[in-house]
Design an enzyme around this catalytic site. Structure first.
Site, PDB file in Angstrom:
ATOM      1  N   ASP A   1      26.539  -0.394  14.451  1.00 44.34           N
ATOM      2  CA  ASP A   1      26.191  -1.700  13.881  1.00 44.34           C
ATOM      3  C   ASP A   1      27.175  -2.741  14.397  1.00 44.34           C
ATOM      4  O   ASP A   1      28.333  -2.434  14.708  1.00 44.34           O
ATOM      5  CB  ASP A   1      26.260  -1.662  12.347  1.00 44.34           C
TER       6      ASP A   1
ATOM      7  N   ASP B   1      28.630  -6.599  13.401  1.00 46.09           N
ATOM      8  CA  ASP B   1      28.745  -7.680  12.430  1.00 46.09           C
ATOM      9  C   ASP B   1      29.453  -8.866  13.074  1.00 46.09           C
ATOM     10  O   ASP B   1      30.367  -8.696  13.893  1.00 46.09           O
ATOM     11  CB  ASP B   1      29.526  -7.231  11.198  1.00 46.09           C
TER      12      ASP B   1
ATOM     13  N   ASP C   1      39.108  -5.141   4.018  1.00 42.10           N
ATOM     14  CA  ASP C   1      39.682  -3.993   3.312  1.00 42.10           C
ATOM     15  C   ASP C   1      40.860  -3.350   4.037  1.00 42.10           C
ATOM     16  O   ASP C   1      41.988  -3.362   3.539  1.00 42.10           O
ATOM     17  CB  ASP C   1      38.589  -2.961   3.007  1.00 42.10           C
TER      18      ASP C   1
END
EC number: 2.7.7.19
Length: 451
Positions: free
Chosen positions: A64, A66, A146
């Site tokens: 993926d 982003d 995070d």
């Protein structure tokens, strides 16, 4: 003050030029590049961010991509006709290219008021962020992520990599540090504890003691997370090719109990056979993922919960309940209890129930029952499950060997080796025998022919 927090609060930004890193546009999807260039050409900052940058830096092809930008979600939507805005907790733009979705997030800020364009600002309840639509700078955005290794950016403007928090060093050291004060970040979102375990398993990294120390005290907070969300996290843990490592990470850090409490109790009680079975099931799933073969979470969930369903079924049988009914009741109870923690959808629980309730039928070897079981749509899954149970007893191992041989034999040869059922009942086709009228002739092809 936690030293981890103070070290990160004043980051030293590092810009790594194109000739000093391994990120290449050849390894970035065309859809992601189109989004990056469209935003850049419209005058906005556009950067690849997060796991994709991390994976590209260590030579792994991302699944993926982003994008982070200073454009607001509404501004992103104006640039792409194939864009939709999602989320209330975190407002995002999804740009859709066929089956690929590029997630575009506006730089997150640390302020307490919105910019007037969103329907809310930041709302925190009991230390947990329930809405966060504060826009800010790229420096603030990095601090809101995070882990350090997930907070690096690839800038399409000059093809450099930007590191505000020490992510490059963590990649080199193969360690995970949480950004900010770990206890505060876990209270904001307890699922971050699962992400730490998953990321460590995926990358084969260590979790820094500062990031893992709060697990013992805060793991119980996972019980307050939405069961549907924990199901999604379970899929990421167990269905991405590193299930065995993830499972071991969960056990090591005391994170299995909030997800699968009955399983954790059985393993903590010293059920080594169950542990061996679970780990073999995880390893088999990882092997299938590596070979690009289909996998289903139903099978792994059935393995994880087998100890509980087996114990409950046996207790019901000991109480005088008929075995078939006992297994059905045990399966329903185990699933009802488990879905309070991890919301397993019905399309999977139905498969789990079939796998479990078919297990005692492998001991039945009359001709009719054998062929009925071979024709059952869940036979293959139940048979694979039986093979995993080989460590339970010599009898289970022998059953697995017998059914393996049975599948290799021609139908007529197998039928000759099997004895007919000693009782009447349903035929192999599932039709009920008709009662003969007194004095009448029995029709040819009755149910006895199926025996």
């Amino acid at each position: 003050m936690n030293p981890e927090k103070s070290n990160i609060s004043a980051p030293s930004t590092r810009i790594i030029p194109r000739d000093q890193h391994t990120v290449s546009r050849r390894n970035i999807s065309k859809a992601a590049l189109r989004v990056l260039y469209t935003l850049h050409e419209a005058g906005y900052r556009a950067l690849l961010v997060g796991g994709a940058v991390r994976d590209l830096l260590i030579g792994v092809q991302p699944k993926d991509f982003d994008v982070a930008t200073d454009a607001t979600p509404e501004q992103v939507r104006k640039l792409f006709r194939n864009c939709r805005l999602i989320g209330r907790r975190f407002r995002l733009a999804h740009v859709v290219f066929g089956r690929e979705i590029i997630e575009v997030a506006t730089f997150r800020g640390s302020g307490e008021a919105g910019d007037g364009e969103t329907d809310g600002d930041r709302h925190i309840v009991d230390g947990r962020i329930v809405r966060d639509n504060i826009w800010g700078s790229i420096e603030e955005d990095a601090l809101r992520r995070d882990f350090r290794v997930n907070a690096m950016y690839y800038d399409i403007a000059d093809f450099s990599v930007r590191d505000d928090v020490g992510g490059m060093q963590d990649l080199h050291d193969r360690v995970l540090h949480l950004i900010g004060d770990p206890e505060t970040r876990y209270r904001e979102d307890p699922v971050r504890m699962l992400r730490a375990a998953r990321l460590a398993a995926k990358l084969d990294f260590d979790i820094d003691p500062s990031a893992s120390a709060p697990f013992a005290e805060l793991a119980s907070l996972l019980g307050e997370a939405a069961p549907a969300r924990l199901f999604d996290e379970s899929l990421k843990l167990f269905m991405a090719g590193y299930a065995l490592k993830s499972f071991r990470m969960l056990r090591r850090y005391g994170l299995l109990a909030p997800l699968f409490p009955a399983t954790a109790r059985a393993l903590d009680g010293g059920d080594d056979e169950l542990l061996s079975m679970i780990e073999q099931g995880m390893a088999n799933t990882d092997a299938r993922v590596a070979e690009d073969k289909p996998v289903t979470p139903a099978f792994l969930f059935a393995v994880l919960l087998w100890g509980d369903v087996r114990a409950q079924a046996q207790a019901l049988i000991d109480d005088g309940i008929a075995p078939a009914l006992a297994w059905q009741r045990a399966a329903h109870r185990v699933i009802a209890n488990q879905t309070q923690h991890v919301a397993i959808p019905r399309r999977f629980t139905h498969v789990m129930e079939d796998i479990w309730t078919l297990q005692p039928r492998f001991a039945q070897r009359t001709r009719k029952r054998v062929f009925r079981l071979l024709e059952h749509p869940r036979f293959r899954a139940a048979y694979d499950f039986l093979l995993l149970r080989a460590g339970e007893s010599d009898d289970i191992r022998e059953q697995g060997q017998w059914w393996t041989t049975a599948q290799e034999q021609p139908t007529d040869q197998l039928a000759e080796q099997l004895v007919p059922s000693s009782r009447g009942g349903k035929s192999g086709s599932g039709t009920r025998k008709r009662r003969r009228r007194r004095g009448g002739r029995r029709k040819a092809g009755g149910s006895d022919s199926a025996e």
